[in-house]
Design an enzyme around this catalytic site. Structure first.
Site, PDB file in Angstrom:
ATOM      1  N   LEU A   1       0.842  -1.191   0.000  1.00 53.33           N
ATOM      2  CA  LEU A   1       0.000   0.000   0.000  1.00 53.33           C
ATOM      3  C   LEU A   1       0.882   1.247   0.000  1.00 53.33           C
ATOM      4  O   LEU A   1       1.598   1.509   0.964  1.00 53.33           O
ATOM      5  CB  LEU A   1      -0.912  -0.003   1.227  1.00 53.33           C
ATOM      6  CG  LEU A   1      -1.781  -1.259   1.407  1.00 53.33           C
ATOM      7  CD1 LEU A   1      -2.628  -1.152   2.664  1.00 53.33           C
ATOM      8  CD2 LEU A   1      -2.672  -1.477   0.184  1.00 53.33           C
TER       9      LEU A   1
ATOM     10  N   ARG B   1       1.722  14.580   6.787  1.00 55.37           N
ATOM     11  CA  ARG B   1       2.487  14.916   7.987  1.00 55.37           C
ATOM     12  C   ARG B   1       3.990  15.019   7.743  1.00 55.37           C
ATOM     13  O   ARG B   1       4.731  15.541   8.569  1.00 55.37           O
ATOM     14  CB  ARG B   1       2.201  13.894   9.094  1.00 55.37           C
ATOM     15  CG  ARG B   1       0.865  14.123   9.792  1.00 55.37           C
ATOM     16  CD  ARG B   1       0.639  13.118  10.887  1.00 55.37           C
ATOM     17  NE  ARG B   1       0.220  11.822  10.370  1.00 55.37           N
ATOM     18  CZ  ARG B   1       0.085  10.724  11.105  1.00 55.37           C
ATOM     19  NH1 ARG B   1       0.367  10.771  12.400  1.00 55.37           N
ATOM     20  NH2 ARG B   1      -0.308   9.602  10.572  1.00 55.37           N
TER      21      ARG B   1
ATOM     22  N   GLY C   1      -9.491   4.696   2.172  1.00 53.81           N
ATOM     23  CA  GLY C   1      -9.162   3.743   3.213  1.00 53.81           C
ATOM     24  C   GLY C   1      -8.407   2.530   2.699  1.00 53.81           C
ATOM     25  O   GLY C   1      -8.329   2.263   1.496  1.00 53.81           O
ATOM     26  N   THR C   2      -7.858   1.782   3.668  1.00 51.74           N
ATOM     27  CA  THR C   2      -7.029   0.624   3.320  1.00 51.74           C
ATOM     28  C   THR C   2      -7.824  -0.489   2.664  1.00 51.74           C
ATOM     29  O   THR C   2      -7.322  -1.175   1.765  1.00 51.74           O
ATOM     30  CB  THR C   2      -6.328   0.092   4.569  1.00 51.74           C
ATOM     31  OG1 THR C   2      -7.311  -0.124   5.606  1.00 51.74           O
ATOM     32  CG2 THR C   2      -5.279   1.072   5.074  1.00 51.74           C
TER      33      THR C   2
ATOM     34  N   ASP D   1       5.349   2.342   3.825  1.00 53.10           N
ATOM     35  CA  ASP D   1       6.071   3.245   4.720  1.00 53.10           C
ATOM     36  C   ASP D   1       6.604   2.528   5.950  1.00 53.10           C
ATOM     37  O   ASP D   1       6.811   3.133   6.998  1.00 53.10           O
ATOM     38  CB  ASP D   1       5.190   4.423   5.133  1.00 53.10           C
ATOM     39  CG  ASP D   1       3.941   3.988   5.909  1.00 53.10           C
ATOM     40  OD1 ASP D   1       3.766   2.769   6.123  1.00 53.10           O
ATOM     41  OD2 ASP D   1       3.143   4.862   6.294  1.00 53.10           O
TER      42      ASP D   1
ATOM     43  N   GLU E   1      -9.475   0.778  15.262  1.00 52.06           N
ATOM     44  CA  GLU E   1      -8.624   1.950  15.072  1.00 52.06           C
ATOM     45  C   GLU E   1      -8.742   2.876  16.278  1.00 52.06           C
ATOM     46  O   GLU E   1      -9.787   2.940  16.936  1.00 52.06           O
ATOM     47  CB  GLU E   1      -9.021   2.694  13.795  1.00 52.06           C
ATOM     48  CG  GLU E   1      -8.857   1.887  12.516  1.00 52.06           C
ATOM     49  CD  GLU E   1      -7.414   1.503  12.259  1.00 52.06           C
ATOM     50  OE1 GLU E   1      -6.520   2.332  12.510  1.00 52.06           O
ATOM     51  OE2 GLU E   1      -7.181   0.365  11.818  1.00 52.06           O
TER      52      GLU E   1
ATOM     53  N   ASN F   1      -1.796  -3.408  16.015  1.00 46.47           N
ATOM     54  CA  ASN F   1      -1.768  -3.909  14.647  1.00 46.47           C
ATOM     55  C   ASN F   1      -0.605  -3.263  13.902  1.00 46.47           C
ATOM     56  O   ASN F   1      -0.494  -2.040  13.847  1.00 46.47           O
ATOM     57  CB  ASN F   1      -3.093  -3.557  13.964  1.00 46.47           C
ATOM     58  CG  ASN F   1      -3.113  -3.932  12.497  1.00 46.47           C
ATOM     59  OD1 ASN F   1      -2.387  -4.812  12.063  1.00 46.47           O
ATOM     60  ND2 ASN F   1      -3.967  -3.257  11.739  1.00 46.47           N
TER      61      ASN F   1
ATOM     62  N   ASN G   1       5.514   8.227   9.394  1.00 48.25           N
ATOM     63  CA  ASN G   1       4.431   9.154   9.051  1.00 48.25           C
ATOM     64  C   ASN G   1       4.850  10.616   9.102  1.00 48.25           C
ATOM     65  O   ASN G   1       4.145  11.475   8.585  1.00 48.25           O
ATOM     66  CB  ASN G   1       3.244   8.945  10.004  1.00 48.25           C
ATOM     67  CG  ASN G   1       2.579   7.604   9.780  1.00 48.25           C
ATOM     68  OD1 ASN G   1       2.286   7.235   8.649  1.00 48.25           O
ATOM     69  ND2 ASN G   1       2.358   6.863  10.852  1.00 48.25           N
TER      70      ASN G   1
ATOM     71  N   TYR H   1      40.145  27.188 -16.272  1.00 49.19           N
ATOM     72  CA  TYR H   1      38.848  27.652 -16.787  1.00 49.19           C
ATOM     73  C   TYR H   1      38.981  29.079 -17.279  1.00 49.19           C
ATOM     74  O   TYR H   1      39.442  29.974 -16.553  1.00 49.19           O
ATOM     75  CB  TYR H   1      37.817  27.563 -15.654  1.00 49.19           C
ATOM     76  CG  TYR H   1      36.394  27.899 -16.024  1.00 49.19           C
ATOM     77  CD1 TYR H   1      35.801  27.384 -17.172  1.00 49.19           C
ATOM     78  CD2 TYR H   1      35.642  28.732 -15.199  1.00 49.19           C
ATOM     79  CE1 TYR H   1      34.482  27.689 -17.492  1.00 49.19           C
ATOM     80  CE2 TYR H   1      34.319  29.037 -15.508  1.00 49.19           C
ATOM     81  CZ  TYR H   1      33.747  28.516 -16.661  1.00 49.19           C
ATOM     82  OH  TYR H   1      32.441  28.823 -16.973  1.00 49.19           O
TER      83      TYR H   1
END
Length: 458
Positions: free
Chosen positions: A10, A17, A79-80, A104, A156, A171, A229, A388
């Protein structure tokens, strides 16, 4: 159960953030792009390419990842669960299992994920969740278990009750599903939550109510599960990965005097018995041989360094050092600097696009650019290769055993031949033949009694 393993990564999130124009998964961790760490971890698990769900910054992510993955666009981030649903077309016919993880989370190790897959295949689970235990579960989904320790659901934090928020088992966002059951459950997921999103964890409750077994596998090392994040989390990821890299190097025989202040990228190769002091940074695809000493304040990028060299508080970029070379302190080797065996480059010497033959010395306060310098050449203090003209750069050559006097200005292109000499303070505009000494400076005139004419004497 089929042995086929599918992988979904994903990588569609906005990453707001991070406060960055760069997609979150393209930020660097210890010299490697975050999504590359994830792909390195999952690729050994399956003969199939991972399927990457992309969204915000999709083009840049796809350009970076290239052929390492298949891609599916999640045009709207809902959403996931919605993200995973986008892969259905690719996996509709698979009878195997599907591993799902975030792009991530760069710290997962291949061995950990392989054990996770093995544990799932040993079980009779419809889905196995990878969990971890932490003293501070803030921000994570909580694992809610029944009295018999089986997993009931994942809630969540935004939707958790006060009691559920006290749960310390979290999780990690990594799952293995029976592939067919995954998409059957996703079709039943609703978005009646605070965010109005379709949560992948809701599939667990759907499968449990259908009589399916829900399993969990707990990580031994919580840090592997840490996601990135924001910039604070990115710094933590860098610290953890640098610790791993440094540990592997020390086990292999590299001596790091202060590992906590030594920053070495993932693709750097260093041979045994090399000693590296604290405050050293080694980046990119640098390769360093054996028995070198690199002191505090040195920064080395994309360079190749042989054996028995000493680099003292200097910067080395895209350069080559052979063997028994000494550099610094405060030298700057820029791209295409190539130093042969036994070369000495001292303090405040800068070299770019120049080759120095074996046993050549440039002790101090010198610029060498666009030059081919032979062996056993002495380059005096304050020498400048003037290469140069404001439009083009020109190359000068110095033959073997030449002696370049202090404060010589070499106006390219010139050829100073073998065993030639330039007098100190000379400005060399023409070739110097072998065995000759070039003197190019104004003759000194002494004005007697000039002191008496000075204004302060009047």
């Amino acid at each position: 159960m089929s042995d086929e393993v599918n992988v979904i990564v994903l990588a569609a999130g906005n990453g707001s953030r991070m406060k960055s124009k760069t997609p979150k998964v393209l930020h660097n961790v210890a010299g490697k792009v975050m999504i590359d760490w994830v792909l390195d971890a999952v690729e050994p698990l399956s003969k199939n390419k991972p399927i990457m769900i992309v969204g915000v910054g999709a083009q840049r992510v796809q350009e970076h990842v290239g052929s390492r993955s298949e891609f599916v666009l999640q045009a709207e981030q809902l959403g996931t669960g919605h993200a995973v649903q986008q892969a259905k077309e690719h996996l509709a016919e698979s009878t195997g299992v599907t591993l799902i993880m975030s792009g991530d989370t760069p710290m997962f190790q291949p061995e950990t994920l392989a054990e996770f897959v093995l544990e799932h295949n040993r079980s009779n689970n419809a889905v196995t969740v990878l969990t971890a235990v932490t003293d501070d579960p803030t921000g994570y989904g909580r694992i809610v278990r029944a009295d018999d320790d089986t997993v009931i659901k994942i809630v969540e934090q935004k939707d958790a009750s006060i009691t559920e928020r006290r749960i310390q088992e979290i999780n990690t966002g990594v799952y293995i599903f029976d592939n067919k059951l995954l998409f059957e459950a996703l079709a039943l997921v609703k978005n009646n939550n605070v965010q109005g999103e379709y949560y992948l964890p809701d599939t667990l409750d759907i499968l449990r109510q259908a009589g399916m077994q829900i399993g969990a596998y707990t990580l031994q090392n919580f840090t592997e599960s840490l996601g990135v994040n924001d910039r604070v989390a990115l710094s933590i990821a860098n610290r953890v990965m640098h610790q791993r890299i440094n540990h592997q190097l020390m086990v292999a025989g590299v001596e790091l005097l202060d590992p906590e202040s030594t920053y070495i990228d993932a693709d750097v190769v260093i041979g045994p018995d090399t000693i590296i002091e604290g405050g050293v940074t080694i980046l990119g695809r640098t390769v360093i041989g054996q028995n070198n000493v690199i002191t505090q304040g040195s920064r080395i990028v994309d360079s190749t360094i042989g054996n028995d060299n000493v680099i003292t508080a200097s910067h080395v970029e895209t350069a080559i050092l052979q063997n028994n070379v000494t550099v610094g302190p405060y030298a700057h080797l820029r791209p295409q600097a190539n130093l042969g065996d036994d070369v000495h480059v001292g303090n405040f010497v800068e070299i770019k696009q120049a080759t120095l033959g074996s046993n050549t010395k440039a002790g101090h306060l010198t610029y060498i650019g666009n030059a081919v310098v032979g062996k056993d050449v002495n380059i005096g203090a304050g020498t400048i290769f003037v290469n140069y003209d404001g439009v083009n750069k020109f190359t000068s050559t110095i033959g073997d055993h030449a002696f370049i006097g202090s404060n010589t200005k070499i106006i390219a292109p010139v050829d100073i031949a073998t065993e030639a000499i330039t007098a100190a303070g000379s400005t060399i505009t023409d070739d110097v033949p072998s065995h000759a000494m070039a003197i190019a400076r104004t003759r000194q005139i002494n004005k007697t009694d000039f002191w008496e004419r000075m204004p302060h004497k009047k």
